[in-house]
Write a protein that holds these residues in place. Structure first.
Motif: not given
Length: 553
Positions: A52, A222, A225-226, A231-235, A239, A245, A247
């Motif tokens: 990250f 992003e 990535n997100y 969601p692919r990753e938490d932000f 998440g 997401s 985004v």
């Protein structure tokens, strides 16, 4: 009445030496986009940062730069292009020192954010300086040098980063200091003070533009990535817990902010009081409006290939980082070749003609990747494709900027430059987002299909192909080192080569759209703008003195 001392003529030796200093400033901004990609592995090892953190070291710079371009373009008109350019150069230099000595990943990210602020100042003010200094045939030559610098610097970054990584990643930032000193000396010695106008900044518009452009750039960069929706990753709060997401939320907020910004700018342009941050009357200049469309479309295709090409060279063709940097440097050779060639062609062909020549050459180079790229590609075939591509960038990038700003009055050069820079930056961000997503999706699906044909169960093939794609291809070396997975490595190299082919065709198609956009640009005699008395008065200081309410700085 005392007269100001005579200033250098726009065509004399000092003006051209000043252009060299300005171009060095632009090269700093562009090189720091690409150099970090090469030195990231030693940064991760030295500072022990997470994936990250590594991601934000790379991308915070681009997001901040995009967010501030319009604000800095307006400040260029208010404070004077030369003064603000030097301020941006100093900010960039101090930020580079901070990045070079950073003991932690968090401080390095802060340094990259500050570099983004400096870069956002340098880019539009560099264009404003060119617009103020050069006229007539020399204008096209000056923009040729400026545009070739962008294409060349994008290619120099990987080469320079590969060399400096052998010593220390910190030199990737520390080397900027010597260049900053050269730039400041050159600008102060060779360029005259720029005109500035009294006025205030549109604070509400500034906040809306920074939020809108910043969030739009964040979402475009992003998205992969997100996740574009899931969601692919938490932000933060977004998440797995929300199933959404960050985004799409950023995109919605960006669109709302930019819509409110545009509404406010139209109202301020038509009314009185505070001057708009973005003078929408500029879009009444046909060469500016249609040239800005062409800039956006061309930027979609120009640098997307450079974002994924080093991955293919290193992981599919097994080139070293130094060999990759050296091969990508061929783009810079082509770009400088175009700069020299355009000096003799500008008068006969005209800026729009040079843009079209550049687009044809770029498309030819990219089509070579579409037709010829495979896991056994020879280096000289790649070099020819990159030379054609770089030559095209040198023609097209420079002269489309010349077209956009040709009829913009000097006292609005900062605003015009900010809009043009924002169009280029957002086009590049969107192009990189689309092309990298296309590349990795094609890699994953192509590898999965190849593994299934080799007899791998479908579930295992999907899992392995996702792992290779998520590693950006780095996993191929590991697969190739084990005899049990060597065939999977070969399939991955073929799939990555196919992904490069798809990107080559996609970029060429986008450049074809850019070619169509150039036919909207009026001929010089149709697009020529007759400046009014006020415009002429404001333009006068750039050639030799201060007039009316305009001051020099």
């Amino acid at each position: 009445m005392s007269r100001n001392p005579a200033r250098p003529s726009p065509t004399d030796r000092d003006a051209w030496l000043g252009l060299v200093a300005v171009s060095l400033g632009v090269s700093l901004v562009v090189v720091d986009f690409t150099i970090v990609n090469v030195v990231m592995p030693p940064i991760i090892d030295d500072l022990e940062i997470s994936a990250f953190g590594a991601q934000w070291i790379q991308e915070s710079y681009a997001i901040v730069l995009a967010a501030l371009l319009l604000v800095m373009g307006r400040l260029s008109d208010l404070l004077g292009a030369r003064r603000l350019f030097m301020t941006g150069t100093v900010v960039f230099g101090l930020a580079s020192i901070a990045a070079a000595v950073s003991p932690t990943g968090e401080l390095l990210i802060a340094g990259r954010v500050a570099q983004g602020v400096g870069g956002a100042i340098i880019m539009p003010t560099s264009l404003a300086l060119l617009n103020l200094t050069f006229r007539g045939p020399d204008r096209g030559k000056a923009f040729a040098v400026w545009g070739s610098t962008i294409g060349a610097a994008a290619a120099v970054g990987p080469l320079l980063g590969g060399r400096l990584a052998d010593y220390s990643w910190r030199w990737a930032f520390g080397i900027n200091i010597a260049v900053v000193v050269l730039i400041l000396v050159g600008v102060m010695k060779f360029l005259p003070p720029s005109p500035r106008r009294p006025g205030r900044i549109d604070a509400v518009g500034a906040v809306l533009s920074v939020l809108g452009l910043g969030l739009l750039a964040f979402a475009l960069i992003e998205g992969r990535n997100y996740g574009w929706w899931e969601p692919r990753e938490d932000f933060g709060p977004f998440g797995d817990s929300t199933g959404l997401s960050v985004v799409p939320v950023a995109l919605v907020v960006a669109v709302v902010c930019l819509a409110l910004f545009l509404f406010l700018q139209v109202r301020l342009t038509r009314g009185s009081g505070t001057a708009p941050l973005m003078d929408t009357s500029l879009f009444g200049i046909r060469s500016f409006s249609t040239g800005s469309i062409a800039t956006l479309v061309i930027a979609l295709a120009e640098f997307g290939m450079l974002a994924v090409l080093p991955l293919w060279l290193q992981y599919a063709l097994d080139y070293s980082p130094a060999q990759t940097g050296l091969l990508v440097f061929v783009v810079a050779v082509g770009s400088f070749f175009a700069s020299g060639a355009s000096f003799g062609m500008a008068g006969k062909t005209g800026p729009v003609g040079l843009v079209r020549i550049g687009l044809v050459l770029e498309a030819a180079g990219l089509l070579m990747f579409g037709l010829l790229a495979d896991s056994g590609s020879r280096w000289w075939v790649i070099a020819i494709a990159l030379f054609l591509y770089g030559t095209g960038v040198g023609f097209a990038t420079a002269q489309v900027t010349n077209v956009v700003l040709a009829d913009v009055p000097p006292h609005r050069a900062g605003q015009g430059s900010g809009i043009q820079s924002a169009a280029r930056q957002l086009g590049s961000a969107l192009g990189i987002a689309v092309l990298t997503s296309t590349f990795f999706m094609t890699l994953a699906s192509g590898l999965s299909d190849r593994l299934v044909r080799q007899g791998t169960p479908e579930a295992g093939a999907d899992q392995l192909s996702s792992a290779v794609s998520d590693s950006a291809g780095a996993m191929i070396s590991e697969l190739g080192g084990d005899p049990r997975t060597a065939s999977a490595a070969d399939a991955a190299r073929d799939a990555m080569s196919h992904a490069i082919q798809v990107n080559g065709y996609t970029c060429a198609a986008l450049l074809a759209l850019g070619m169509l956009a150039t036919f909207l640009v009026p001929r010089p005699e149709q697009g020529a703008r007759q400046w009014g008395a006020g415009d002429a008065a404001d333009a006068a200081p750039s050639a030799g003195g201060s007039t009316g309410r305009t001051h020099a700085s």
